[in-house]
Design a protein around this motif. Sequence first.
Motif, short mmCIF file in Angstrom:
data_model
loop_
_atom_site.label_atom_id
_atom_site.label_comp_id
_atom_site.label_asym_id
_atom_site.label_seq_id
_atom_site.Cartn_x
_atom_site.Cartn_y
_atom_site.Cartn_z
N THR A 29 31.67 38.03 22.34
CA THR A 29 32.02 38.08 20.91
C THR A 29 31.02 37.29 20.08
O THR A 29 30.62 37.72 18.99
CB THR A 29 33.44 37.51 20.69
OG1 THR A 29 34.36 38.21 21.55
CG2 THR A 29 33.88 37.69 19.25
N ARG A 39 28.77 38.75 16.89
CA ARG A 39 28.86 38.14 15.57
C ARG A 39 27.51 37.58 15.13
O ARG A 39 27.11 37.74 13.97
CB ARG A 39 29.92 37.03 15.58
CG ARG A 39 30.17 36.42 14.19
CD ARG A 39 31.10 35.24 14.23
NE ARG A 39 32.43 35.61 14.69
CZ ARG A 39 32.93 35.27 15.87
NH1 ARG A 39 32.21 34.55 16.71
NH2 ARG A 39 34.14 35.63 16.22
N GLN A 79 25.33 38.58 11.81
CA GLN A 79 24.98 37.58 10.80
C GLN A 79 23.46 37.51 10.61
O GLN A 79 22.98 37.35 9.48
CB GLN A 79 25.51 36.21 11.23
CG GLN A 79 27.03 36.09 11.17
CD GLN A 79 27.52 34.79 11.80
OE1 GLN A 79 26.80 34.12 12.54
NE2 GLN A 79 28.77 34.44 11.50
N THR A 103 30.54 42.82 10.82
CA THR A 103 30.98 42.92 12.21
C THR A 103 32.48 43.10 12.27
O THR A 103 33.21 42.61 11.41
CB THR A 103 30.57 41.67 13.02
OG1 THR A 103 30.97 41.82 14.38
CG2 THR A 103 31.22 40.42 12.46
N ARG A 142 35.85 43.63 15.31
CA ARG A 142 36.21 43.55 16.73
C ARG A 142 37.44 44.41 17.00
O ARG A 142 38.43 44.33 16.28
CB ARG A 142 36.50 42.10 17.12
CG ARG A 142 36.91 41.95 18.58
CD ARG A 142 37.28 40.52 18.92
NE ARG A 142 37.72 40.40 20.30
CZ ARG A 142 38.21 39.29 20.83
NH1 ARG A 142 38.33 38.20 20.10
NH2 ARG A 142 38.59 39.26 22.09
N HIS A 178 33.96 30.20 17.20
CA HIS A 178 34.27 31.01 16.02
C HIS A 178 33.81 30.32 14.73
O HIS A 178 33.70 30.96 13.69
CB HIS A 178 35.78 31.29 15.96
CG HIS A 178 36.28 32.05 17.15
ND1 HIS A 178 35.95 33.36 17.39
CD2 HIS A 178 37.07 31.67 18.18
CE1 HIS A 178 36.52 33.77 18.52
NE2 HIS A 178 37.20 32.76 19.01
#
Length: 323
Positions: free
Chosen positions: A57, A61, A65, A71, A73, A199
């Motif tokens: 993930t 991402r 960016q 993006t 998911r 995250h």
Amino acid sequence: MTMTPEQASWFSETFGRLVANVEQVLLGKTFVIRLGFTSLLTGGHLLLEDFPGTGKTSLARAIAQTVKGTTSRLQFTPDLLPGDITGVSIYDQRSGSFEFHRGPVFATIVLADEINRASPKTQSALLEVMEEGRVSVDGVSHSVGSPFMVIATQNPIEQAGTYRLPEAQLDRFLIKTSIGYPDHAATLRILENSDVSAHQRAVPSIVPTEVLLTMMQLARSVHVDPSVNDYVSRLVDATRSAVEVRLGVSVRGALALIRTAKTLAAANGRHYVTPDDIKVLAEPVLAHRLLLDAEAEFDGVTAASVIAQILLETPPPSDRQPG
């Protein structure tokens, strides 16, 4: 028009900046990141077969960016429907007409997590978008835009309740690879920043998507000598005649190898493809397109080992003439 050496130099410098930017998040995985951007700039899609918690993930991402893209998911589950991916048309009582509501597939980078957990019907809905670059709902076509890349993942451990991707659908993925666990040095760096979750980490944008489109166009103009085309053809033929293989690489696979080699050559600052580019990409581009004989699989033979053996037995061209 063939790429010039000056354009190749600019391409390589920009490509290096893109990779270095993502490596701030995915430490020590330069080769995998390079494969990710190679897939993106070739206009293809990436399949990651890896264990949970390896940064799949974070990779998706960070790439989005870096290129100032969007993006999304998708967590694939058995009850996921095709409309949950592509979007649906909903009737608007005020206007008296149907209005299309876009699904999560309308993004620059789409992470399809554990794609083999969804039903074949749902898998085919995503793979159709990957191939066509558009969604058709109620007879109306909607383009997902460009650049567009799907990063799909599979968990090699838990196979209960999964639907294996058929070989014809695996063939739609340009590259298949794995991230793997970080080495000791990279693990220590990750642990030093344990106060910040994955995250919460963000990388700065390096280039707009317009520059990415220019790079994609330039990559297509890289020169390929006829001897390199002949080398790829001989490699592909060898996969079809190998005793361990039931189904060899298709013409689509051969084209994929040439196209990715063009992008990799430009990333390395060259305006022409060399046999070494083919060798580097042979396994990630070709291995998942092979269907092995059941007896060979039982004996522990892998697609990667078959490709490695073919590379050893197939002599590369000795003449390397730049365009």
